[in-house]
Design an enzyme around this catalytic site. Sequence first.
Site, PDB file in Angstrom:
ATOM      1  CB  THR A  30      -0.990  -0.021   1.184  1.00  0.00           C
ATOM      2  OG1 THR A  30      -1.818  -1.191   1.067  1.00  0.00           O
ATOM      3  CG2 THR A  30      -1.868   1.219   1.196  1.00  0.00           C
ATOM      4  CD  GLU A  38       1.989  11.535  -1.649  1.00  0.00           C
ATOM      5  OE1 GLU A  38       2.204  12.764  -1.619  1.00  0.00           O
ATOM      6  OE2 GLU A  38       2.298  10.752  -0.749  1.00  0.00           O
ATOM      7  N   GLY A  57       2.803  16.946  -0.982  1.00  0.00           N
ATOM      8  CA  GLY A  57       1.560  16.289  -0.634  1.00  0.00           C
ATOM      9  C   GLY A  57       1.136  16.715   0.752  1.00  0.00           C
ATOM     10  CG  HIS A  64      -4.019  -1.441  -1.799  1.00  0.00           C
ATOM     11  ND1 HIS A  64      -2.724  -1.566  -1.365  1.00  0.00           N
ATOM     12  CD2 HIS A  64      -4.080  -2.073  -2.993  1.00  0.00           C
ATOM     13  CE1 HIS A  64      -2.033  -2.249  -2.264  1.00  0.00           C
ATOM     14  NE2 HIS A  64      -2.845  -2.569  -3.265  1.00  0.00           N
ATOM     15  NE  ARG A 108       2.058  16.866  -5.341  1.00  0.00           N
ATOM     16  CZ  ARG A 108       2.837  16.132  -4.547  1.00  0.00           C
ATOM     17  NH1 ARG A 108       2.357  15.058  -3.958  1.00  0.00           N
ATOM     18  NH2 ARG A 108       4.099  16.466  -4.332  1.00  0.00           N
TER      19      ARG A 108
END
Length: 122
Positions: A30, A38, A57, A64, A108
């Site tokens: 994950t 990202e 970020g 997931h 972001r």
Amino acid sequence: MFNAFEKIFTVKESETAEAVGSGGLPVLSTPHMIAYMENTAMTLMSSELNENDTSVGMEIHVQHLAPTALNKTVSVQAKQVDKSGKVFTYEIEAYVDEELIGKATHKRAIVDKEKFMAKIKP
């Protein structure tokens, strides 16, 4: 209209849950799926930056959904869905062989590189 971008990754042994300690199986971890997400959003956002800026970020909500084997190809698609000042929001999906394996909402922010690094205490 907001931008979209797709990036392709191949699962390496060093990116498995077993290798990074986030699980005991040789499947995409994950943490690495999140890194793929990202990175794709960061790449999409790069056209919005000047030479003194970078993006960081600041928030991610991720699911997931399915395991991915070593050496499989992961297609990550990021779509910008909002921009509020220097904060951009992305919807991101990850696929393997057209199966959705993960999805996320990611924010972001644009930051000045020098000012940001000056905040780090030695």
